[in-house]
Design a protein around this motif. Structure first.
Motif, PDB file in Angstrom:
ATOM      1  N   UNK A 148       0.853  -1.188   0.000  1.00 18.16           N
ATOM      2  CA  UNK A 148       0.000   0.000   0.000  1.00 18.16           C
ATOM      3  C   UNK A 148       0.888   1.237   0.000  1.00 18.16           C
ATOM      4  N   UNK A 149       0.722   2.082  -0.993  1.00 18.61           N
ATOM      5  CA  UNK A 149       1.429   3.361  -1.064  1.00 18.61           C
ATOM      6  C   UNK A 149       0.415   4.474  -0.866  1.00 18.61           C
ATOM      7  N   UNK A 150       0.722   5.385   0.025  1.00 21.52           N
ATOM      8  CA  UNK A 150      -0.167   6.519   0.253  1.00 21.52           C
ATOM      9  C   UNK A 150       0.490   7.782  -0.307  1.00 21.52           C
ATOM     10  N   UNK A 151      -0.276   8.538  -1.055  1.00 21.16           N
ATOM     11  CA  UNK A 151       0.201   9.822  -1.563  1.00 21.16           C
ATOM     12  C   UNK A 151      -0.905  10.845  -1.361  1.00 21.16           C
ATOM     13  N   UNK A 152      -0.517  12.037  -1.059  1.00 24.54           N
ATOM     14  CA  UNK A 152      -1.450  13.150  -0.951  1.00 24.54           C
ATOM     15  C   UNK A 152      -0.885  14.269  -1.797  1.00 24.54           C
ATOM     16  N   UNK A 153      -1.718  15.097  -2.286  1.00 23.46           N
ATOM     17  CA  UNK A 153      -1.333  16.148  -3.209  1.00 23.46           C
ATOM     18  C   UNK A 153      -0.081  16.905  -2.767  1.00 23.46           C
ATOM     19  N   UNK A 154       0.055  17.142  -1.488  1.00 25.44           N
ATOM     20  CA  UNK A 154       1.208  17.887  -0.997  1.00 25.44           C
ATOM     21  C   UNK A 154       2.294  16.985  -0.429  1.00 25.44           C
ATOM     22  N   UNK A 155       2.152  15.703  -0.641  1.00 25.98           N
ATOM     23  CA  UNK A 155       3.125  14.707  -0.168  1.00 25.98           C
ATOM     24  C   UNK A 155       3.414  14.831   1.321  1.00 25.98           C
ATOM     25  N   UNK A 156       2.374  15.035   2.104  1.00 21.97           N
ATOM     26  CA  UNK A 156       2.540  15.190   3.553  1.00 21.97           C
ATOM     27  C   UNK A 156       3.136  13.963   4.217  1.00 21.97           C
ATOM     28  N   UNK A 157       2.865  12.778   3.685  1.00 19.20           N
ATOM     29  CA  UNK A 157       3.342  11.542   4.304  1.00 19.20           C
ATOM     30  C   UNK A 157       4.632  11.040   3.690  1.00 19.20           C
ATOM     31  N   UNK A 158       5.241  11.786   2.819  1.00 20.94           N
ATOM     32  CA  UNK A 158       6.405  11.315   2.076  1.00 20.94           C
ATOM     33  C   UNK A 158       7.536  10.808   2.970  1.00 20.94           C
ATOM     34  N   UNK A 159       7.751  11.408   4.099  1.00 18.44           N
ATOM     35  CA  UNK A 159       8.874  11.028   4.968  1.00 18.44           C
ATOM     36  C   UNK A 159       8.409  10.478   6.309  1.00 18.44           C
ATOM     37  N   UNK A 160       7.264   9.803   6.321  1.00 18.81           N
ATOM     38  CA  UNK A 160       6.752   9.233   7.577  1.00 18.81           C
ATOM     39  C   UNK A 160       6.464   7.749   7.398  1.00 18.81           C
ATOM     40  N   UNK A 161       6.190   7.079   8.505  1.00 18.70           N
ATOM     41  CA  UNK A 161       5.882   5.655   8.432  1.00 18.70           C
ATOM     42  C   UNK A 161       4.525   5.401   7.786  1.00 18.70           C
ATOM     43  N   UNK A 162       3.695   6.400   7.641  1.00 21.67           N
ATOM     44  CA  UNK A 162       2.385   6.238   7.008  1.00 21.67           C
ATOM     45  C   UNK A 162       2.474   6.230   5.479  1.00 21.67           C
ATOM     46  N   UNK A 163       3.636   6.491   4.919  1.00 22.25           N
ATOM     47  CA  UNK A 163       3.784   6.590   3.464  1.00 22.25           C
ATOM     48  C   UNK A 163       3.762   5.236   2.772  1.00 22.25           C
ATOM     49  N   UNK A 164       4.086   4.168   3.455  1.00 19.53           N
ATOM     50  CA  UNK A 164       4.228   2.871   2.805  1.00 19.53           C
ATOM     51  C   UNK A 164       3.906   1.767   3.794  1.00 19.53           C
ATOM     52  N   UNK A 165       3.195   0.756   3.324  1.00 14.82           N
ATOM     53  CA  UNK A 165       2.926  -0.430   4.146  1.00 14.82           C
ATOM     54  C   UNK A 165       2.951  -1.654   3.249  1.00 14.82           C
TER      55      UNK A 165
END
Length: 86
Positions: free
Chosen positions: A56-73
């Motif tokens: 699971x890859x999470x992306x948001x328009x402003x890439x808020x999760x790019x450098x957090x543990x929520x960015x990839x599972x």
């Protein structure tokens, strides 16, 4: 000789209306994404019995999760006759 890796990638995009002035609060966004992820995980093992994991890859328009543990599972799915070597 190793087989070619096979990956099925499904993408979904939820777009916020351009004229929206709604304040999308992080906790609401995270809760919505978690609910969708849970639904896909629930269906994944039954719908794709040959798969051995779900990424699971999470992306948001402003890439808020790019450098957090929520960015990839990544999750291992249950072993069955289709996804494990004999």
């Amino acid at each position: 000789m190793a087989s070619t890796p096979r990956v099925l990638k499904l993408s979904f995009e939820f777009h916020v209306a351009e004229d929206s002035i709604s304040n999308i609060q992080t906790r609401h966004l995270e809760r919505a994404v978690d609910r969708i992820e849970t639904a896909v995980r629930t269906l994944g093992a039954d719908s794709f019995p040959w798969a051995d994991r779900l990424v699971v890859n999470r992306e948001w328009n402003y890439a808020w999760w790019a450098n957090t543990e929520r960015a990839y599972a990544e999750y291992d799915l249950p072993t069955n006759g289709y996804n494990s070597p004999e």
